[in-house]
Design a protein around this motif. Structure first.
Motif, short mmCIF file in Angstrom:
data_model
loop_
_atom_site.label_atom_id
_atom_site.label_comp_id
_atom_site.label_asym_id
_atom_site.label_seq_id
_atom_site.Cartn_x
_atom_site.Cartn_y
_atom_site.Cartn_z
N GLY A 196 86.23 85.38 16.14
CA GLY A 196 85.99 85.39 17.58
C GLY A 196 86.50 84.15 18.29
N LEU A 197 86.14 82.94 17.82
CA LEU A 197 86.54 81.72 18.52
C LEU A 197 88.04 81.47 18.41
N HIS A 198 88.65 81.92 17.33
CA HIS A 198 90.11 81.83 17.24
C HIS A 198 90.76 82.68 18.32
N VAL A 199 90.23 83.89 18.55
CA VAL A 199 90.73 84.76 19.61
C VAL A 199 90.53 84.09 20.97
N VAL A 200 89.37 83.49 21.18
CA VAL A 200 89.09 82.80 22.44
C VAL A 200 90.12 81.70 22.70
N LYS A 201 90.38 80.87 21.69
CA LYS A 201 91.33 79.75 21.86
C LYS A 201 92.73 80.26 22.19
N GLN A 202 93.17 81.32 21.51
CA GLN A 202 94.50 81.87 21.77
C GLN A 202 94.59 82.42 23.19
N CYS A 203 93.53 83.11 23.64
CA CYS A 203 93.54 83.66 24.99
C CYS A 203 93.53 82.56 26.05
N ASP A 243 86.64 84.91 46.68
CA ASP A 243 88.01 85.39 46.91
C ASP A 243 88.64 85.86 45.60
N ALA A 244 89.52 86.85 45.73
CA ALA A 244 90.25 87.32 44.55
C ALA A 244 91.13 86.20 44.00
N ARG A 245 91.27 86.17 42.69
CA ARG A 245 92.08 85.13 42.05
C ARG A 245 93.11 85.78 41.14
N LEU A 246 94.20 85.04 40.95
CA LEU A 246 95.29 85.53 40.12
C LEU A 246 94.99 85.17 38.67
N LEU A 247 94.59 86.19 37.89
CA LEU A 247 94.28 85.94 36.49
C LEU A 247 94.58 87.18 35.65
N ASP A 248 94.60 86.97 34.33
CA ASP A 248 94.85 88.06 33.40
C ASP A 248 93.50 88.57 32.92
N ALA A 249 93.06 89.69 33.52
CA ALA A 249 91.72 90.22 33.26
C ALA A 249 91.49 90.55 31.78
N PRO A 250 92.42 91.18 31.05
CA PRO A 250 92.16 91.45 29.62
C PRO A 250 91.92 90.17 28.82
N LEU A 251 92.69 89.12 29.09
CA LEU A 251 92.48 87.87 28.36
C LEU A 251 91.11 87.28 28.67
N VAL A 252 90.73 87.27 29.95
CA VAL A 252 89.43 86.74 30.35
C VAL A 252 88.31 87.58 29.73
N ARG A 253 88.49 88.90 29.66
CA ARG A 253 87.48 89.77 29.06
C ARG A 253 87.29 89.41 27.58
N HIS A 254 88.39 89.20 26.84
CA HIS A 254 88.27 88.80 25.43
C HIS A 254 87.53 87.47 25.29
N ILE A 255 87.81 86.54 26.21
CA ILE A 255 87.14 85.23 26.17
C ILE A 255 85.64 85.40 26.35
N LEU A 256 85.24 86.15 27.39
CA LEU A 256 83.82 86.30 27.70
C LEU A 256 83.08 87.10 26.64
N VAL A 257 83.67 88.20 26.18
CA VAL A 257 83.00 89.04 25.19
C VAL A 257 82.70 88.25 23.93
N ASN A 258 83.66 87.46 23.46
CA ASN A 258 83.45 86.71 22.22
C ASN A 258 82.46 85.57 22.41
#
Length: 523
Positions: free
Chosen positions: A486-493, A407-422
């Motif tokens: 990278g991990l600092h960006v992940v934590k902030q997101c 099911d679709a979920r309510l999330l912020d796709a750009p933030l999740v993308r930054h988390i996964l990419v890093n």
């Protein structure tokens, strides 16, 4: 020689009885005269004025104290109207009416008791007196005797005391400090400022033990200090504690206190100052200093990382340009393309590092805002994998598994993308090229869980406390390129996405990052 009376002589017996009665009366008169003399001497020397008047108010006795108090000699006072001598003009009509009412059989209002009123001296001075009047019924008629005591000094002292108390009460009730009197665990007095500190009214404050207004974490300290002070033991003064306001907020107070007697009982006098804003300012200052130190450290780390990480691609670009400049026309097309590819890769690497620095700056300055939208999680993960695959062939090692996120979920796709990419980029970078990297997405209720696991070099225990700091790199990364951002960006997101992140790692045995995000299903 006296002649003996014949026995049973009635006349002789009567004569003896008469002489005995005369002697008895003489003795009684003598005793009465002595008593009167003593009474007159006592009244004459009394320290308070004693005045006796007839039923019509004429003075018939006036002692020395009356002379001193009112300014008239005894001779001047005798026979004159008491009203004219000592009753102030404004009270004479009421005085005359009271005497007339009593003589007419009315109820006495000032007889046989002490009353306070005003009297007048010969000089015209009006002063306060305490008067005791009692009626005396004699054969000569009704008289009134009075003891008069000058209480003007006492009244003046009482008025001065009342004025002083009013002045100090006004001061106490208007100072900016809270003032409390406490005893036996209760509040006996609280000025308006003290009541305002807890939002209580006077009745509510005095109806409950004062310890109930103290923050639960500070009650033990406050109560212990209070009991030691009541026992006269040494106790800390000028310390701070918290109180719970009626509106539920918490305020910091600074207290100083002394032991003293209040209405005959041992009590403590407490002075309270609201230091909430001061503590907040101090806390803000500490945070600002800490932030300043962190920025300074971050700048230092950035300089160290940039000087190392930027030097490598710049050196590659410079050497490639020199090759083309010196041998460009003699190099085979294949080598030219290889050199140009190296330049392009180096530029992309430098551009990526700059983007990460800019990303960190935006996150730290609060320019990123959490904006959730309905998103299909499997498609988002597939897009991330595809983008990474275009940038590097190493992305083919990523294995993605989605469970319970259809099911679709309510999330912020750009933030999740930054988390996964890093996270995925680090997993690829710090693990052998022949080992897979796993990315698992699961969902339950309102939460989305992302697990990224590799079989790489792991993270040393000493680096764990600083893992999410800017420009921090592990002590075992060696020559593997990276900026430590990278991990600092992940934590902030993750924080912006109202989530949490945890890490499990064993040096040489791989690392697993577990991200838990708030991402409810879309109905």
């Amino acid at each position: 020689m006296a002649r003996a009376l014949p026995p049973n002589d009635p006349a002789g017996a009567a004569d003896a009885q008469l002489r005995a009665e005369i002697a008895r009366r003489t003795d009684a008169e003598r005793n009465l005269a002595d008593a009167n003399a003593r009474l007159h001497a006592l009244l004459a020397t009394a320290s308070d004025p004693v005045v006796t008047v007839t039923s019509v108010g004429a003075v018939i006795d006036w002692n020395h104290a009356a002379e001193r108090a009112f300014g008239y000699t005894r001779q001047e006072a005798l026979g004159r109207s008491l009203t004219e001598l000592i009753v102030p003009p404004s009270h004479r009509e009421r005085h005359a009416a009271g005497m007339a009412r009593y003589l007419a059989g009315g109820e006495p209002r000032i007889l046989n008791r002490r009353v306070e009123m005003q009297a007048q001296r010969r000089s015209g001075e009006i002063f306060d007196v305490e008067l005791s009047v009692w009626p005396v019924h004699t054969a000569g008629g009704l008289t009134f005797s009075s003891f008069v005591r000058d209480i003007s000094q006492r009244k003046a002292a009482a008025a001065a005391l009342a004025a002083s108390e009013a002045k100090y009460r006004k001061v106490v009730e208007n100072v900016n400090e809270g003032i409390l009197v406490t005893a036996a665990g209760r509040i006996l007095y609280a000025n308006p400022r003290a009541l305002a500190l807890t939002g209580q009214d006077e009745a509510s404050a005095m109806a409950r033990p004062f310890i109930e207004f103290i923050h639960p974490e500070d009650r033990e300290r406050v109560l212990a200090n209070h009991l030691r002070r009541m026992r006269g033991e040494p106790v800390e003064n000028h310390y701070q504690f918290r109180v719970v306001h009626r509106d539920g907020s918490t305020r910091w107070l600074e207290i100083s206190a002394v032991q003293f007697d209040w209405q005959g009982a041992p009590s403590t006098l407490n002075f309270l100052v609201d230091v909430t804003q001061r503590r907040q300012a101090e806390e803000d200052m500490r945070h600002a200093l800490q932030r300043e130190r962190e920025l300074s450290e971050m700048k230092s780390r950035f300089v160290a990382v940039a000087s190392h990480e930027f030097r490598t691609p710049l050196s590659a670009i410079l050497s490639s340009v020199e090759l083309i400049e010196d041998y460009g026309d003699r190099l085979p097309p294949a080598e030219q393309r290889e050199i140009l590819g190296l330049i392009k890769t180096s530029v992309l690497r430098m551009n990526g590092m700059i983007e990460q620095v800019l990303m960190t700056s935006k996150l730290d300055s609060g320019k990123f805002v959490f904006q959730p939208q309905p998103t299909a999680v499997p498609q988002l993960l597939a897009q991330v994998a595809a983008e990474m695959d275009q940038a590097s062939r190493q992305a083919q090692r990523i294995a993605i598994d989605c469970q319970g996120v259809d099911d679709a979920r309510l999330l912020d796709a750009p933030l999740v993308r930054h988390i996964l990419v890093n996270l995925l980029g680090n997993a690829l970078k710090y693990s052998p090229e022949d080992r897979p990297v796993h990315c698992v997405a699961t969902g339950d209720g309102t939460r989305l869980h992302l697990h990224v696991r590799d079989q790489g070099i792991g993270i040393p225990a000493d680096d764990m406390p600083r893992l999410f700091q800017s420009f921090h790199r592990g002590g075992n990364v060696g020559n593997v390129p990276g900026t430590g951002i990278g991990l600092h960006v992940v934590k902030q997101c993750v924080d912006l996405h109202q989530g949490a992140i945890a890490v499990e790692s064993t040096p040489g045995g791989g690392t697993t990052f577990r991200v838990d995000l708030h991402a409810p299903r879309v109905a």
